[in-house]
Write an enzyme that holds these catalytic residues in place. Structure first.
Site, PDB file in Angstrom:
ATOM      1  N   HIS A 130      56.310  40.910  26.589  1.00 11.82           N
ATOM      2  CA  HIS A 130      56.633  40.175  27.720  1.00 11.82           C
ATOM      3  C   HIS A 130      55.513  39.099  27.714  1.00 11.82           C
ATOM      4  CE1 HIS A 130      57.016  38.957  31.784  1.00 11.82           C
ATOM      5  NE2 HIS A 130      55.980  39.561  32.167  1.00 11.82           N
TER       6      HIS A 130
ATOM      7  N   ASN B  96      56.131  32.547  32.574  1.00 12.92           N
ATOM      8  CA  ASN B  96      56.341  33.973  32.926  1.00 12.92           C
ATOM      9  C   ASN B  96      57.591  33.872  33.574  1.00 12.92           C
ATOM     10  OD1 ASN B  96      56.796  36.475  33.495  1.00 12.92           O
ATOM     11  ND2 ASN B  96      54.783  36.950  34.393  1.00 12.92           N
TER      12      ASN B  96
ATOM     13  N   CYS C 101      59.337  42.747  35.709  1.00 11.00           N
ATOM     14  CA  CYS C 101      59.331  42.211  34.429  1.00 11.00           C
ATOM     15  C   CYS C 101      59.938  42.891  33.303  1.00 11.00           C
ATOM     16  CB  CYS C 101      57.906  41.538  34.183  1.00 11.00           C
ATOM     17  SG  CYS C 101      57.361  40.443  35.174  1.00 11.00           S
TER      18      CYS C 101
HETATM   19  O1  UT7 Z   1      54.487  39.605  34.750  1.00  9.35           O
HETATM   20  C1  UT7 Z   1      53.115  40.086  35.111  1.00  9.35           C
HETATM   21  C2  UT7 Z   1      52.503  39.034  35.931  1.00  9.35           C
HETATM   22  N1  UT7 Z   1      51.152  38.877  35.973  1.00  9.35           N
HETATM   23  C3  UT7 Z   1      50.382  38.710  35.030  1.00  9.35           C
HETATM   24  O2  UT7 Z   1      50.657  39.168  33.914  1.00  9.35           O
HETATM   25  C4  UT7 Z   1      48.990  38.300  35.274  1.00  9.35           C
HETATM   26  C5  UT7 Z   1      47.858  39.031  34.367  1.00  9.35           C
HETATM   27  N2  UT7 Z   1      46.614  38.214  34.690  1.00  9.35           N
HETATM   28  C6  UT7 Z   1      46.427  37.112  34.238  1.00  9.35           C
HETATM   29  O3  UT7 Z   1      47.290  36.419  33.430  1.00  9.35           O
HETATM   30  C7  UT7 Z   1      45.026  36.158  34.557  1.00  9.35           C
HETATM   31  O4  UT7 Z   1      44.406  37.264  35.292  1.00  9.35           O
HETATM   32  C8  UT7 Z   1      45.267  35.077  35.359  1.00  9.35           C
HETATM   33  C9  UT7 Z   1      45.800  33.832  34.503  1.00  9.35           C
HETATM   34  C10 UT7 Z   1      46.083  35.066  36.592  1.00  9.35           C
HETATM   35  C11 UT7 Z   1      44.002  34.524  36.004  1.00  9.35           C
HETATM   36  O5  UT7 Z   1      42.965  34.542  34.827  1.00  9.35           O
HETATM   37  P1  UT7 Z   1      41.525  35.017  34.832  1.00  9.35           P
HETATM   38  O6  UT7 Z   1      40.964  34.621  33.660  1.00  9.35           O
HETATM   39  O7  UT7 Z   1      41.483  36.472  35.117  1.00  9.35           O
HETATM   40  O8  UT7 Z   1      40.891  34.176  35.901  1.00  9.35           O
HETATM   41  P2  UT7 Z   1      40.302  34.695  37.405  1.00  9.35           P
HETATM   42  O9  UT7 Z   1      41.175  35.014  38.531  1.00  9.35           O
HETATM   43  O10 UT7 Z   1      39.017  35.564  36.926  1.00  9.35           O
HETATM   44  O11 UT7 Z   1      39.395  33.344  37.926  1.00  9.35           O
HETATM   45  C12 UT7 Z   1      38.523  32.483  37.044  1.00  9.35           C
HETATM   46  C13 UT7 Z   1      38.023  31.322  37.808  1.00  9.35           C
HETATM   47  C14 UT7 Z   1      37.997  31.726  39.380  1.00  9.35           C
HETATM   48  O12 UT7 Z   1      36.893  30.491  39.607  1.00  9.35           O
HETATM   49  P3  UT7 Z   1      35.439  31.088  40.081  1.00  9.35           P
HETATM   50  O13 UT7 Z   1      35.741  32.337  40.919  1.00  9.35           O
HETATM   51  O14 UT7 Z   1      35.265  31.693  38.648  1.00  9.35           O
HETATM   52  O15 UT7 Z   1      34.716  29.793  40.360  1.00  9.35           O
HETATM   53  C15 UT7 Z   1      39.371  31.367  39.865  1.00  9.35           C
HETATM   54  O16 UT7 Z   1      39.300  30.611  41.185  1.00  9.35           O
HETATM   55  O17 UT7 Z   1      39.345  30.389  37.859  1.00  9.35           O
HETATM   56  C16 UT7 Z   1      39.810  30.081  38.949  1.00  9.35           C
HETATM   57  N3  UT7 Z   1      41.102  29.703  38.925  1.00  9.35           N
HETATM   58  C17 UT7 Z   1      41.667  28.545  38.457  1.00  9.35           C
HETATM   59  N4  UT7 Z   1      40.990  27.303  38.094  1.00  9.35           N
HETATM   60  C18 UT7 Z   1      42.122  26.264  38.167  1.00  9.35           C
HETATM   61  C19 UT7 Z   1      42.310  30.426  39.248  1.00  9.35           C
HETATM   62  N5  UT7 Z   1      43.391  29.962  39.201  1.00  9.35           N
HETATM   63  C20 UT7 Z   1      43.116  28.642  38.408  1.00  9.35           C
HETATM   64  C21 UT7 Z   1      43.835  27.653  38.525  1.00  9.35           C
HETATM   65  N6  UT7 Z   1      43.186  26.394  37.941  1.00  9.35           N
HETATM   66  N7  UT7 Z   1      45.313  27.688  38.404  1.00  9.35           N
END
Ligand code: UT7
Length: 337
Positions: A264, A294, A122
């Site tokens: 970004h 993204n 990225c």
């Molecule tokens: O170019 C660089 C590329 N990458 C990035 O920039 C990624 C940076 N990270 C992020 O943007 C965030 O960490 C994410 C958007 C990927 C995830 O958000 P988060 O607030 O960190 O969520 P999390 O991974 O802590 O998950 C929270 C909950 C989980 O459920 P439980 O365990 O609390 O029951 C996940 O299973 O959200 C759940 N979850 C979803 N639910 C519905 C994860 N993905 C999804 C989804 N839909 N797509």
């Protein structure tokens, strides 16, 4: 010899198909993957993204890049023959060989250029812009075409709901030209760094020479993106803030004097946290992730292009670009338009 480099044209291109969160959720549900519009919007700020049609030559990575480059050339008033150098930032090239730079050169008819790819995920576009700036300031190159273009849908793991909702396909391009030593419009400063120790938090492990794609690799989706979202999030907020500050400090420009910030576009929450740390109000932040997701190396050039074409960015204004990506890689670049 004492030159500056300045951006004189911008362009972008997107695949025809735009997929909303609702449509994506419906599609994923067919394979038992649960997600919904509310979660995606609230956690990322993304509403829709574009996907290239697999096998459609008009939507190959290099074809989208060609369209974006033609628009950038038109804005700069240049022809493909004027280009001396093509730097193509991508992690999703059409083919392992030749480079996407060479595919683009052929499609564009840039017969006087030398072309190469640059892989910094990225952060690729800013690494490429820095490279073009150096080549122009050294006197080696007069006109450079810098591209950030991706078809990330080809390496998305559709069974990982926390990453598959994030990515999209797009191409952005800029023309960078030699400018006189006293030019006000110029690339002012840039800062790049990487930390290979952090490779594990965002990677695609198969498909290279260590582990060529095999049926086992395909089955385990080892040729797709693996990401530790929370870890990436943490590093992103820290490094984006740090690298933006480095650029502003070196140029002795205060956050009040900065006109535009183009970070970004990975997650709106990351961007808001960084803007808050830097004391940059959100009305100075250029955003396009709501409608593109993204797009890796394409986020900054497509956002820049949109802002330029909307007349937001005006002559003499300062623009700070700030990126992070797999590697991990980081960087910032400050320019005066
Ligand atoms: O170019 C660089 C590329 N990458 C990035 O920039 C990624 C940076 N990270 C992020 O943007 C965030 O960490 C994410 C958007 C990927 C995830 O958000 P988060 O607030 O960190 O969520 P999390 O991974 O802590 O998950 C929270 C909950 C989980 O459920 P439980 O365990 O609390 O029951 C996940 O299973 O959200 C759940 N979850 C979803 N639910 C519905 C994860 N993905 C999804 C989804 N839909 N797509």
């Amino acid at each position: 010899m004492n030159y500056n480099a300045k951006v004189t044209g911008t362009g972008s291109a997107f695949p025809k198909k735009s997929v909303s969160n609702e449509e994506l959720a419906k599609q994923l549900a067919k394979d038992g993957i649960e997600t919904n519009h509310e979660w995606i919007l609230e956690r990322t700020g993304i509403v829709s993204r574009h996907y290239s049609e697999t096998g459609n030559p008009d939507e190959f990575n290099s074809s989208l890049a060609c369209l974006a480059s033609q628009k950038a050339l038109q804005m700069a008033g240049k022809t493909p023959e004027d280009i001396d150098q093509i730097i193509f930032a991508t992690c999703t090239p059409d083919t392992p060989l030749p480079s996407n730079g060479c595919w683009l050169q052929k499609k564009l008819g840039a017969k006087n250029a030398y072309a190469m790819d640059l892989v910094a995920a990225c952060s690729g576009f800013i690494y490429a812009l820095n490279t073009a700036d150096q080549a122009i300031r050294s006197g080696d190159v007069k006109t450079s075409l810098v591209v950030g273009s991706e078809t990330l849908s080809s390496m998305t793991n559709w069974s990982d709901r926390s990453s598959c909702v994030l990515f999209g396909d797009a191409a952005g391009a800029v023309i960078v030209e030699r400018a006189p030593a006293d030019s006000q419009s110029k690339i002012i400063t840039s800062h790049l760094q990487s930390d290979g120790n952090l490779w594990e938090i965002l990677h695609v492990i198969a498909g290279g020479s260590n582990e060529p794609v095999s049926s086992e690799a395909l089955k385990q989706k080892r040729n797709k993106i693996q990401m530790q979202g929370r870890e990436v999030f943490k590093h992103a907020v820290r490094t984006l803030s740090q690298f933006a500050t480095k650029a502003l400090d070196e140029a002795k420009i205060s956050h009040e004097d900065l006109d535009w910030f183009i970070p970004h576009q990975a997650n709106l929450r990351i961007i808001e946290a960084v803007a808050k740390r830097l004391n940059i109000p959100m009305n100075k932040v250029i955003l396009n992730l709501d409608k593109c997701g993204n797009t890796s190396s394409a986020t900054v050039p497509t956002a820049l292009d949109e802002a330029v074409r909307q007349g937001k960015i005006k002559s003499g204004q300062t623009v700070l670009m700030d990126v992070f990506g797999a590697g991990l890689t980081y960087g910032s670049l400050l320019l005066r338009w």
